[in-house]
Design an enzyme around this catalytic site. Structure first.
Site, PDB file in Angstrom:
ATOM      1  N   HIS A  21      -4.096  -6.397  -2.983  1.00  0.00           N
ATOM      2  CA  HIS A  21      -3.236  -5.578  -3.842  1.00  0.00           C
ATOM      3  C   HIS A  21      -2.176  -6.479  -4.453  1.00  0.00           C
ATOM      4  O   HIS A  21      -1.691  -7.404  -3.812  1.00  0.00           O
ATOM      5  CB  HIS A  21      -2.564  -4.485  -3.004  1.00  0.00           C
ATOM      6  CG  HIS A  21      -2.137  -3.303  -3.814  1.00  0.00           C
ATOM      7  ND1 HIS A  21      -2.968  -2.241  -4.070  1.00  0.00           N
ATOM      8  CD2 HIS A  21      -0.970  -3.015  -4.419  1.00  0.00           C
ATOM      9  CE1 HIS A  21      -2.326  -1.355  -4.805  1.00  0.00           C
ATOM     10  NE2 HIS A  21      -1.106  -1.803  -5.034  1.00  0.00           N
ATOM     11  N   ASP A  76       1.942   9.152  -2.210  1.00  0.00           N
ATOM     12  CA  ASP A  76       2.246   7.969  -3.023  1.00  0.00           C
ATOM     13  C   ASP A  76       1.913   8.218  -4.479  1.00  0.00           C
ATOM     14  O   ASP A  76       2.650   7.809  -5.375  1.00  0.00           O
ATOM     15  CB  ASP A  76       1.484   6.736  -2.510  1.00  0.00           C
ATOM     16  CG  ASP A  76       1.697   5.548  -3.447  1.00  0.00           C
ATOM     17  OD1 ASP A  76       2.854   5.149  -3.624  1.00  0.00           O
ATOM     18  OD2 ASP A  76       0.720   5.064  -4.035  1.00  0.00           O
ATOM     19  N   ARG A  81       8.458   7.662 -10.002  1.00  0.00           N
ATOM     20  CA  ARG A  81       9.262   6.427 -10.113  1.00  0.00           C
ATOM     21  C   ARG A  81       9.086   5.799 -11.482  1.00  0.00           C
ATOM     22  O   ARG A  81      10.037   5.293 -12.084  1.00  0.00           O
ATOM     23  CB  ARG A  81       8.811   5.420  -9.046  1.00  0.00           C
ATOM     24  CG  ARG A  81       9.292   5.727  -7.664  1.00  0.00           C
ATOM     25  CD  ARG A  81       8.531   4.881  -6.657  1.00  0.00           C
ATOM     26  NE  ARG A  81       8.615   3.469  -6.934  1.00  0.00           N
ATOM     27  CZ  ARG A  81       7.674   2.573  -6.585  1.00  0.00           C
ATOM     28  NH1 ARG A  81       6.605   2.954  -5.928  1.00  0.00           N
ATOM     29  NH2 ARG A  81       7.825   1.315  -6.882  1.00  0.00           N
ATOM     30  N   SER A 105       4.953   2.212  -0.836  1.00  0.00           N
ATOM     31  CA  SER A 105       3.879   2.628  -1.740  1.00  0.00           C
ATOM     32  C   SER A 105       2.613   1.804  -1.467  1.00  0.00           C
ATOM     33  O   SER A 105       1.519   2.340  -1.259  1.00  0.00           O
ATOM     34  CB  SER A 105       4.346   2.436  -3.188  1.00  0.00           C
ATOM     35  OG  SER A 105       3.275   2.417  -4.082  1.00  0.00           O
ATOM     36  N   LYS A 142      -0.900   3.072   0.903  1.00  0.00           N
ATOM     37  CA  LYS A 142      -2.251   3.100   0.299  1.00  0.00           C
ATOM     38  C   LYS A 142      -3.211   2.220   1.094  1.00  0.00           C
ATOM     39  O   LYS A 142      -4.356   2.580   1.325  1.00  0.00           O
ATOM     40  CB  LYS A 142      -2.194   2.549  -1.132  1.00  0.00           C
ATOM     41  CG  LYS A 142      -1.796   3.558  -2.173  1.00  0.00           C
ATOM     42  CD  LYS A 142      -2.154   3.080  -3.568  1.00  0.00           C
ATOM     43  CE  LYS A 142      -1.229   2.033  -4.124  1.00  0.00           C
ATOM     44  NZ  LYS A 142       0.031   2.510  -4.646  1.00  0.00           N
TER      45      LYS A 142
HETATM   46  N1  URA Z   1       1.937  -1.368  -6.638  1.00  0.00           N
HETATM   47  C1  URA Z   1       1.964  -0.223  -5.935  1.00  0.00           C
HETATM   48  O1  URA Z   1       0.945   0.262  -5.475  1.00  0.00           O
HETATM   49  N2  URA Z   1       3.141   0.356  -5.752  1.00  0.00           N
HETATM   50  C2  URA Z   1       4.279  -0.147  -6.201  1.00  0.00           C
HETATM   51  O2  URA Z   1       5.309   0.427  -5.978  1.00  0.00           O
HETATM   52  C3  URA Z   1       4.248  -1.345  -6.948  1.00  0.00           C
HETATM   53  C4  URA Z   1       3.050  -1.941  -7.159  1.00  0.00           C
END
Ligand code: URA
Length: 433
Positions: A82, A161, A168, A183, A187
């Site tokens: 990620h 999320d 956000r 966040s 995930k």
């Molecule tokens: N990627 C995400 O999944 N969440 C964030 O807050 C920033 C980048």
């Protein structure tokens, strides 16, 4: 317990209890707490921060807001990846098929664009027919059958999320360390991978502008991972200029496909080889990073990595004619060059300014319900350190109206700083944690 009391507590900078955090996450996910109340709390978190205890509780409450996948049976050695977000960041589209074709199962849930940073899901959706919204069974099946699935947050995985992320984005609360850490980690925990590699971007086009903040965020995410028995590794990368040459959804898919065929920008190649070599190591496929890099290059040269991407697109309903013939992607109606204002060397190409220009062109969202235009964006031809001649095209703006194109040209021009003296190319990989 009431949401108003919870907002009040955070507004004055006090710590929220586990129960209060769970009350908020549950209530917002179930639509019992309104967008404006959630926005007030999120803003208070943004301004006053959170303790490590609060961040851990928020992460777990968000992960537990839906199902938690168990990938042990179908993909025991999977490695999830990620990015904390960037401009022109198409790394997932290139890296994941490479790693899957080598034999590491990839089961990845990606996000949409956030602020000026792009999102893998928006990019994938520029391929006609590609379905990002699979249910859990289909997601798992794809991983079992072809070794890869890339999806959005459509399933019941970390639904809290999904809502907070969109909120956000529309309320200037993107660059908050507690909110980013929770966040991403919620995930990743919900998606079930035991091994997680995080690209923590750092610079003007990232949420973390300084290396120090990027390190704080990295340490936090590693701490959260450790507490949940996940193996987390972070690599800090430079996001002062866009990654690769294209910024914008379909434009980035086109660059990714070319990269999978071996035509890769230098910075993209460095990121792919660094992350890829560590991913193979984490998956137990070899500890020697140099050997792993050679394996990755071979996988690209043999065409296997590209074939895996085609297989993925086909499996999830995408029209592979677009991948096989990139000319099929609809072009923006107005494509205007940006000409160099003087001869010299590029000293800076501001990722932030390019990111903003691309959102203004329609490649990103200003409000959470905004539609994006997958055709628009920017192609940069010259990057930091490159030599330029006065009046040569240094970038192209792809726009859906003349006004937008002209505005984009001015903004892109301002994103470049050209100087007389030679400039060193910046490092891409900043630190490995
Ligand atoms: N990627 C995400 O999944 N969440 C964030 O807050 C920033 C980048």
């Amino acid at each position: 317990m009431s949401i108003i009391e919870i907002i009040e507590t955070k507004k004055v900078g006090k710590e929220l209890s586990k129960e209060e955090i769970e009350f908020f996450v549950k209530g917002y996910t179930n639509n019992e707490i309104t967008d404006y109340q959630a926005a007030a709390l999120v803003m208070a978190i943004c301004i006053n921060g959170m303790t490590i205890e609060e961040i851990s509780n928020l992460t777990m409450a968000m992960a537990n807001s839906g199902e938690i996948l168990d990938l042990k049976e179908i993909a025991p050695n999977t490695v999830d990846k990620h990015s904390t977000g960037g401009v022109g960041d198409k790394i997932t589209l290139i890296l994941m098929p490479i790693i899957a074709s080598i034999g590491v199962p990839i089961a990845k849930m990606s996000g949409r664009g956030l602020g000026i940073t792009g999102g893998t899901i928006d990019k994938l959706e520029s391929i006609p027919g590609y379905r990002t919204g699979l249910d859990i069974e289909e997601f798992k099946n794809n991983v079992k059958e072809i070794g890869i699935s890339l999806i959005g947050q459509s399933m019941n995985l970390a639904p809290a999320d999904k809502k907070i992320y969109a909120l956000r984005d529309a309320t200037a609360c993107t660059n908050s360390i507690p909110l980013i850490a929770s966040s991403i980690m919620s995930k990743k925990i919900a998606a079930g991978a035991k091994n997680i590699i995080l690209d923590v971007t750092c610079g003007s086009g990232a949420f973390m502008e300084t290396k120090n903040d990027a390190k704080i965020l990295s340490k936090l995410m590693k701490y959260i991972g450790k507490n949940c028995d996940r193996n987390v590794m972070c690599i800090l990368t430079n996001m002062n200029e866009p990654v690769g040459y294209s910024v914008g959804n379909a434009l980035e898919v086109v660059e990714a496909v070319k990269a999978l065929k071996g035509n890769m920008a230098e910075d993209v190649k460095e990121i792919i080889l660094t992350f890829g070599s560590y991913m193979l190591k984490m998956a137990g496929l070899g500890d020697n990073l140099e050997v792993n890099k050679t394996r990755i290059i071979k996988e690209i040269e043999s065409g296997k990595a590209y074939n895996k991407f085609v297989e993925l697109i086909k499996k999830q309903g995408g029209d592979i004619e677009y991948i096989e013939n990139l000319e099929k992607f609809e072009k923006a109606p107005y494509i205007m060059p940006v000409l160099a204002s003087k001869s010299g060397y590029v000293a800076e190409l501001s990722a932030e300014m390019i990111g903003r220009a691309s959102v203004d062109l329609g490649a990103g969202r200003k409000k959470k319900e905004d539609a994006i235009d997958s055709r628009v964006g920017i192609i940069v031809c010259k990057k930091t350190g490159d030599k330029v001649e006065k009046d040569e095209p240094i970038a192209y703006v792809h726009a859906n109206s003349v006004e937008s194109a002209e505005d984009g040209v001015l903004k892109v021009k301002n994103a470049y700083t050209i100087v007389d003296k030679k400039v060193k190319k910046p490092s891409v990989i900043l630190e490995i944690l």
